[in-house]
Scaffold this motif. Structure first.
Motif, mmCIF file in Angstrom:
data_model
loop_
_atom_site.group_PDB
_atom_site.id
_atom_site.type_symbol
_atom_site.label_atom_id
_atom_site.label_comp_id
_atom_site.label_asym_id
_atom_site.label_seq_id
_atom_site.Cartn_x
_atom_site.Cartn_y
_atom_site.Cartn_z
ATOM 1 N N ILE A 153 0.815 -1.207 0.000
ATOM 2 C CA ILE A 153 0.000 0.000 0.000
ATOM 3 C C ILE A 153 0.855 1.267 0.000
ATOM 4 O O ILE A 153 0.545 2.227 -0.699
ATOM 5 N N GLN A 154 1.962 1.289 0.737
ATOM 6 C CA GLN A 154 2.751 2.507 0.801
ATOM 7 C C GLN A 154 3.370 2.852 -0.549
ATOM 8 O O GLN A 154 3.474 4.026 -0.916
ATOM 9 N N ALA A 155 3.762 1.832 -1.311
ATOM 10 C CA ALA A 155 4.315 2.079 -2.639
ATOM 11 C C ALA A 155 3.264 2.702 -3.551
ATOM 12 O O ALA A 155 3.561 3.606 -4.347
ATOM 13 N N ILE A 156 2.026 2.246 -3.436
ATOM 14 C CA ILE A 156 0.954 2.796 -4.264
ATOM 15 C C ILE A 156 0.658 4.232 -3.857
ATOM 16 O O ILE A 156 0.477 5.118 -4.701
ATOM 17 N N ILE A 157 0.636 4.495 -2.551
ATOM 18 C CA ILE A 157 0.406 5.860 -2.071
ATOM 19 C C ILE A 157 1.487 6.795 -2.587
ATOM 20 O O ILE A 157 1.210 7.907 -3.046
ATOM 21 N N ASP A 158 2.735 6.344 -2.541
ATOM 22 C CA ASP A 158 3.835 7.182 -3.004
ATOM 23 C C ASP A 158 3.684 7.547 -4.478
ATOM 24 O O ASP A 158 3.919 8.700 -4.876
ATOM 25 N N VAL A 159 3.286 6.579 -5.303
ATOM 26 C CA VAL A 159 3.114 6.847 -6.729
ATOM 27 C C VAL A 159 1.924 7.764 -6.962
ATOM 28 O O VAL A 159 1.981 8.697 -7.777
ATOM 29 N N LEU A 160 0.837 7.541 -6.251
ATOM 30 C CA LEU A 160 -0.333 8.398 -6.408
ATOM 31 C C LEU A 160 -0.024 9.833 -5.998
ATOM 32 O O LEU A 160 -0.524 10.789 -6.597
ATOM 33 N N HIS A 161 0.798 10.001 -4.973
ATOM 34 C CA HIS A 161 1.198 11.357 -4.592
ATOM 35 C C HIS A 161 2.006 12.018 -5.706
ATOM 36 O O HIS A 161 1.908 13.228 -5.922
ATOM 37 N N PHE A 162 2.794 11.222 -6.393
ATOM 38 C CA PHE A 162 3.583 11.760 -7.497
ATOM 39 C C PHE A 162 2.671 12.184 -8.648
ATOM 40 O O PHE A 162 2.846 13.250 -9.247
ATOM 41 N N LEU A 163 1.679 11.326 -8.970
ATOM 42 C CA LEU A 163 0.762 11.637 -10.064
ATOM 43 C C LEU A 163 -0.233 12.725 -9.679
ATOM 44 O O LEU A 163 -0.691 13.481 -10.528
ATOM 45 N N ASN A 164 -0.607 12.742 -8.391
ATOM 46 C CA ASN A 164 -1.522 13.750 -7.856
ATOM 47 C C ASN A 164 -2.867 13.789 -8.579
ATOM 48 O O ASN A 164 -3.331 14.860 -8.987
ATOM 49 N N PRO A 165 -3.539 12.650 -8.767
ATOM 50 C CA PRO A 165 -4.858 12.684 -9.409
ATOM 51 C C PRO A 165 -5.888 13.310 -8.480
ATOM 52 O O PRO A 165 -5.802 13.164 -7.256
ATOM 53 N N PRO A 166 -6.865 14.036 -9.004
ATOM 54 C CA PRO A 166 -7.843 14.717 -8.152
ATOM 55 C C PRO A 166 -8.773 13.784 -7.404
ATOM 56 O O PRO A 166 -9.496 14.228 -6.525
ATOM 57 N N THR A 167 -8.789 12.512 -7.761
ATOM 58 C CA THR A 167 -9.637 11.578 -7.025
ATOM 59 C C THR A 167 -9.061 11.208 -5.664
ATOM 60 O O THR A 167 -9.761 10.631 -4.843
ATOM 61 N N VAL A 168 -7.785 11.513 -5.404
ATOM 62 C CA VAL A 168 -7.209 11.227 -4.097
ATOM 63 C C VAL A 168 -7.717 12.251 -3.094
ATOM 64 O O VAL A 168 -7.567 13.458 -3.281
ATOM 65 N N LEU A 169 -8.328 11.757 -2.007
ATOM 66 C CA LEU A 169 -8.910 12.636 -0.991
ATOM 67 C C LEU A 169 -7.953 12.845 0.174
ATOM 68 O O LEU A 169 -7.668 13.979 0.558
ATOM 69 N N SER A 170 -7.460 11.738 0.751
ATOM 70 C CA SER A 170 -6.605 11.852 1.929
ATOM 71 C C SER A 170 -5.921 10.524 2.198
ATOM 72 O O SER A 170 -6.146 9.533 1.480
ATOM 73 N N GLN A 171 -5.108 10.520 3.237
ATOM 74 C CA GLN A 171 -4.433 9.299 3.678
ATOM 75 C C GLN A 171 -4.844 8.998 5.115
ATOM 76 O O GLN A 171 -5.099 9.910 5.919
ATOM 77 N N HIS A 172 -4.871 7.712 5.421
ATOM 78 C CA HIS A 172 -5.235 7.250 6.759
ATOM 79 C C HIS A 172 -4.071 6.465 7.332
ATOM 80 O O HIS A 172 -3.510 5.593 6.665
ATOM 81 N N PHE A 173 -3.692 6.783 8.558
ATOM 82 C CA PHE A 173 -2.605 6.081 9.231
ATOM 83 C C PHE A 173 -2.757 6.290 10.728
ATOM 84 O O PHE A 173 -3.689 6.981 11.194
ATOM 85 N N PHE A 174 -1.869 5.695 11.491
ATOM 86 C CA PHE A 174 -1.875 5.855 12.947
ATOM 87 C C PHE A 174 -0.571 6.502 13.387
ATOM 88 O O PHE A 174 0.478 6.303 12.766
ATOM 89 N N GLN A 175 -0.643 7.279 14.465
ATOM 90 C CA GLN A 175 0.548 7.881 15.033
ATOM 91 C C GLN A 175 0.446 7.844 16.556
ATOM 92 O O GLN A 175 -0.646 7.613 17.104
ATOM 93 N N PRO A 176 1.555 8.037 17.264
ATOM 94 C CA PRO A 176 1.508 7.991 18.728
ATOM 95 C C PRO A 176 0.465 8.951 19.295
ATOM 96 O O PRO A 176 0.316 10.078 18.818
ATOM 97 N N ASN A 177 -0.249 8.502 20.292
ATOM 98 C CA ASN A 177 -1.292 9.311 20.924
ATOM 99 C C ASN A 177 -0.667 10.541 21.574
ATOM 100 O O ASN A 177 0.155 10.417 22.488
ATOM 101 N N PRO A 178 -1.032 11.759 21.132
ATOM 102 C CA PRO A 178 -0.393 12.962 21.668
ATOM 103 C C PRO A 178 -0.929 13.372 23.028
ATOM 104 O O PRO A 178 -0.344 14.239 23.689
ATOM 105 N N VAL A 179 -2.035 12.789 23.448
ATOM 106 C CA VAL A 179 -2.664 13.177 24.711
ATOM 107 C C VAL A 179 -2.158 12.327 25.862
ATOM 108 O O VAL A 179 -1.725 12.840 26.899
#
Length: 239
Positions: free
Chosen positions: A115-141
């Motif tokens: 999935i990350q390889a596909i996301i990287d390529v889509l970011h390069f192409l920048n098609p308007p159908t891409v809305l956002s990315q979903h991931f997890f990060q350390p809880n800041p609270v």
């Protein structure tokens, strides 16, 4: 289905082509259609997923992976997810929209690239159908554990908006009405940080569930492919 495969393979550019009609883009090339009349179909008789009274702001179709580690209890524990969201606001009223997640899953299941390889390529192409990315990060609270994030900052519409994301916490869930042994749960999460939304719902899930057991200390971490829809409400940033 061919059109979806082309997108995942990063062969599509401004829209998906023959399989689905992604019309309704704004003049600057960003996919957008009004969702004022769209209401997600949640099972009746449950109180965990209750949408706000105002219309939704964003509607995404996601493909990605749910990540798991084998716990000392010899079962897989979820440790996050990574996914790409496509803007599906312009096809929400089409007849095929109710089952489009199944079509996408059939294709995503056989794509060999991570999935990350596909996301990287889509970011390069920048098609308007891409809305956002979903991931997890350390809880800041709390400073421990991880929190889900939906990040719109790569979307050209929100360039320069540092708060174009939502970091959230869980508020409710129900097992998938279709096949809870195979499909991850439907969720409602609420805002902790960010201005893109106050509420996010995951629904129409396909895939994502791990095997029922594992052997602690022997079995490696795994990533399980899934597809789902995400709908966003509230927030101070708009198209």
């Amino acid at each position: 289905m061919v059109a979806i495969k082309n997108l995942i393979a990063a062969a599509a550019a401004s829209y998906l082509g023959s399989g689905y009609d992604w019309a309704g883009q704004s003049p600057n090339g960003i996919a957008f259609c009004s969702l004022d009349k769209f209401v997600p179909m949640f099972p009746s008789g449950q109180t965990q997923l209750v949408v706000p009274s105002e219309p939704p702001k964003f509607l995404g179709l996601a493909f990605g992976v749910q990540n798991y580690t084998c716990s000392s209890s010899n079962n897989y524990t979820n440790v996050g997810a990574v996914a790409e969201l496509l803007d599906v606001s312009c096809i929400a009223s089409e007849s095929y929209f109710s089952t489009i997640q199944n079509d996408l899953y059939q294709v995503w299941e056989i794509i060999p690239q991570p999935i990350q390889a596909i996301i990287d390529v889509l970011h390069f192409l920048n098609p308007p159908t891409v809305l956002s990315q979903h991931f997890f990060q350390p809880n800041p609270v709390t400073g421990s554990g991880v929190s889900p994030v939906w990040d719109f900052r790569s979307n050209p519409r929100f360039k320069g908006h540092d708060d174009a994301f939502i970091l959230a916490k869980g508020n409710g869930s129900i097992p998938s009405p279709q096949d809870p042994s195979k499909d991850v749960a439907w969720l409602h999460v609420v805002n902790v940080q960010g201005d893109i939304a106050t509420d996010v719902f995951r629904f129409d899930t396909v895939g994502g569930q791990p095997p029922t057991s594992c052997k602690y200390g022997t079995d490696k971490d795994i990533s399980v492919k899934y597809v789902s829809k995400y709908i966003f409400y509230g927030g101070s940033l708009n198209y």
